[in-house]
Structures are given as structure tokens and as C-alpha cells.
Design an enzyme around this catalytic site. Sequence first.
Site, mmCIF file in Angstrom:
data_model
loop_
_atom_site.group_PDB
_atom_site.id
_atom_site.type_symbol
_atom_site.label_atom_id
_atom_site.label_comp_id
_atom_site.label_asym_id
_atom_site.label_seq_id
_atom_site.Cartn_x
_atom_site.Cartn_y
_atom_site.Cartn_z
ATOM 1 N N SER A 42 -18.010 86.244 -19.236
ATOM 2 C CA SER A 42 -17.496 87.400 -18.381
ATOM 3 C C SER A 42 -17.693 88.697 -19.016
ATOM 4 C CB SER A 42 -15.992 86.947 -18.272
ATOM 5 O OG SER A 42 -15.362 87.177 -19.560
ATOM 6 N N LYS A 43 -17.487 89.760 -18.108
ATOM 7 C CA LYS A 43 -17.496 91.242 -18.539
ATOM 8 C C LYS A 43 -16.483 91.580 -19.486
ATOM 9 C CE LYS A 43 -18.786 93.341 -14.345
ATOM 10 N NZ LYS A 43 -18.514 94.353 -13.239
ATOM 11 N N ARG A 44 -15.359 90.829 -19.598
ATOM 12 C CA ARG A 44 -14.269 91.057 -20.379
ATOM 13 C C ARG A 44 -14.796 90.900 -21.810
ATOM 14 N NH1 ARG A 44 -10.436 87.599 -18.629
ATOM 15 N NH2 ARG A 44 -11.741 87.539 -16.738
#
Length: 514
Positions: A278-280
Site C-alpha cells: 500500500s501507498k501508506r
Amino acid sequence: MDDAKKIRVRFAPSPTGYVHIGSLRTALYDYLFAKKNSGDFILKIEDTDRKRYVDGSVESLIKSLSWLGINWNEGVFLNEVISEKNNSIKSKTYPTVLEIGGSGPYVQSEKLEIYKKYVDQLVRDGHAYYCFCEPERLEKMRNDLIAEKKAPMYDRYCLHNVSEKDINKNLKNNCRYTIRMKIPQGEIIEAQDLVRGKVKFNTDLIDDQILLKSDGFPTYHLANMIDDHEMGITHVIRGEEWLPSLPKHLLLYRYFGWQAPKFAHLPLLLNPDKTKLSKRQGDVAVEDYIKKGYLKEAIINFVALLGWNPGAGETQEIFSLSELVQKFELEKVHKAGAVFDLKKLNWINAEYIKKLSIDDLYAKALQFFEQKEFFKTASAEKKLPEFLKKVLAVELDRLSKLSDVGENNQFFFADNLVYEKKLLRWKEMNDADLKKTLEKSKAILKNISIENWTKEGLEETLMEATEDKRGELLWPLRVALTGAQKSPSPFEVAWVLGKTESLKRIERAIDLFD
Ligand code: GLU
């Protein structure tokens, strides 16, 4: 019979703004598989989800893939890349894009009539039906089912309660509708996936998938398989997130009476903590890695290893694109999720950087120097290619990405080094001794001719002069040259700085003791 057919694969990205690392892996595996088998590789654009469409992404996607050396021979191309080619047509949707090849259009939004024709056929044959349910009804139904802990599947209200007459009346009144696929009940659908082996699905757990949306655009499920059929795709390579949709697609092939291609579902990409990438937790856009100065060879090498390796017992980790073409096999793709390990990417990138000649490294690194504040404010001589190439020669073995150039060695670019005097101190040395050792260094360096001002020449002369007290001579010298607690050796630093600048820095250090 089937085996004799020319292999045709396609990469089918949605233009949603950037190329996800997972999409790049799909494109790469498509490319490797096609190349290895002398097949065709097609790039087509899945732009039917208008809500997610981002302007300019088709163009930047083509640029990124081309930059990485992933080439296709049919589908969409940039006008500027291929100017004159037979049978090329200008894309109706994207002004800078050409569509080349005999099985287009290669842009889904240009094929709405084709999809409509096929979906009408499914309705006529009783495999699909009109659904006039209002969004509010659907939402309530879904919420009720979730509250009852049941799967939120469509209750087939329109299949059972809307007559032919109602349908005609609704259509005449321009009522909003979707078209849903009729999934048979009580059937087990089996398939052989090239990665996962035998897979089975119970149709009772499959929703009546919407095929045509109320905006007249098809969903992925309809458009994608019609394209694949019309384009003669033999192998569909795609992410594991599409595995649950496989039975719907196989049913559609059955409904149309078409032969289905072979399928290979690639493993999920995971964060190091094994959650879905994920981007996070870091960058997921290929463009971000390009911007940070990862070399294309390293990106390709790293992405190839996300879910594949050449087999048990193989320890090789550095592969060129052509080696990958030779060794790649879909059967060797792993089932288990592949962890995206940035440390490994950095290691691979560093390996490729080490292999570059200084001239090549300079050509690639210059733009990264130019972005740095310490570079912008440096004097003119420190922006000269000869100076930068020396900095790079020192950094070559220590760089894991090009955007790091000069970052840890900013002292090279400073005109007046600022550091605390106490940093010059080696162990218990007092001021008088420090001054003396700096003066000694100065005298030694002054005596070295310009011809001998090489890393090796400096090292030899200085090492000889240390008389087994390396720290006493070399630590204060190194700090005088760098102003830093940690840095490359004083020989390397003096070589980069040159004689005049090195002597100037030593003199300034000596002045601190006056
Ligand atoms: N547009 C789909 C995606 O980007 C394509 C999946 C497929 O290759 O069928 O995931």
C-alpha cells in the site's frame, strides 16, 4: 492444435494516473513470456471506469514502459515514438496516441458499440438481463444482507419480476438500467491456472455481475473478455485480485461459444509486514522510483523477482532483461505473495550503479546534482564535469540510488566549511599537537606534485608519513578536508578537491588554533 497457435498476450492497464509496481510486474511478465515464445505483445487501454480516469496517464504510462525497455508490437503507441508506420491510425480519444495493429481499437472507450452488440446478444440468449433497481434499493438490500451476515449478492429481483413488457416500457421511458449476467446455480466451475494449478468455484457464491453500467460503459468483466477474444489473446496474465472473477469470465466464454485463453494469476504484492502493498508504507508508483534515480535495469531486475525466480537451487539475483527472457517461465511463478523489500531494490540498484562507467554515471547523475541545494549554491568549478566525475568516482561503490548523489558528502561543494574545532581532535591530542600534525600534513601535501595527485599517490605518500600513527595524522587531516565526523578517506577527498583547495582547507583548520 492449440500449442501451434502464435502466442498473444496483452497488458491492459487502466489510466488512473501512474503505473503501479504490480502493473509493471504484469507488463514485464507479459513481455518476457511473449519474447521467449516469439509471440505478440499488445498494449491496450482499459478506460471504461470514467470516475478513475486521470488525464495524461495513457501518455505517461507509455513513456514509463518505453523508458524501462518494455516494448510491445501492437496496440497503442506515442505519436512521437513511432511517426510513420503502415496501418497506424490516430486514436480518437488520446490526441498524441497512435493505434497500430489489426485487432483494434485498442482503447476501450472507442468500442462501446461493440460491447453493446455483444451484451444484447447475451440478453437475447437469456444469459443476461436488464436490471432497473434503483441505487437506494440495492444499497438497502446490501446492508440488510450484511447485517444478517450474508454475502451481499444481488437478489435477482429484476430477473424474476420484470416482464418483457415492463422492459420495453422502461426502455421507452429512458429509465436508468444496468445489464447483469445470469450466473447458473449449483454448478462447480473448474479451471487450470498456469500459476495456481487447478482452481474451483461454486457458482452459488457468485453475484450476478453487472456487465453494462447505467452510463452505457461496460464493466471490466465484459469489455476485457470481449477484447481478449477479438484480439486473439492466448494467455491472460494478470494479478491475483482477478482470480475470483475467473468463473464469471469462463462463463462468458461459454455463453458466447468461444474458446477461453489460458490464465495465469500472479501473486499479490505485500509490504514487509505481509499486508497488501500500500501507498501508506512506501511508494507504489513506478514513476516515483524512476524519479528517485533507480536505474531501469535495476527496476526490471527487482520487479522480475517479485514472485518469480529461475528455480530451486538457483542463487543468481542479477539478471539482464535478455537473461530474463531466456529464463522466464510462467510455471516458475510463485503462488505465495511476494514481499516488496526496498532494501533488496537498493542493493540491486547499487550493483548496477557499480557497473557503470564514470561517464555514464555522470550522464545519469547530473540531473540529480542539479536538484540539490548544495549544488545550486556551489562555486562554478564545482559544477564542472571533471569535478563531479571525481565526486562520483568516490561515491560509486556507496550509492544505492542516484538521487543520493553528493548527499552524504556535501562538504565537497562547500566554500567555507563550518565545523567545531573539537572535531579535529584525535583521542587525547592537545591543541599544540593538533596544529603540528596539520602543519605536517600541509607540508606533505604541498610537496606532492600535480602528476602524483592521485588517490593512489596521495595514499602512498601519506601512509608512509604516518609512521604507524595513522589516526594522529589522518584523522585531523580528514576532518580539516571534510568538516565531517564520517566521510571517505582523506586520500579520496584530497584527490577530489585538488591541491589548491585541499591546502586551503588545511590552512583554515590551522587558523582555528591561533
Ligand atoms: N485493467 C485491469 C487492471 O489494471 C486489467 C486486468 C487484466 O489484465 O485483465 O488490473
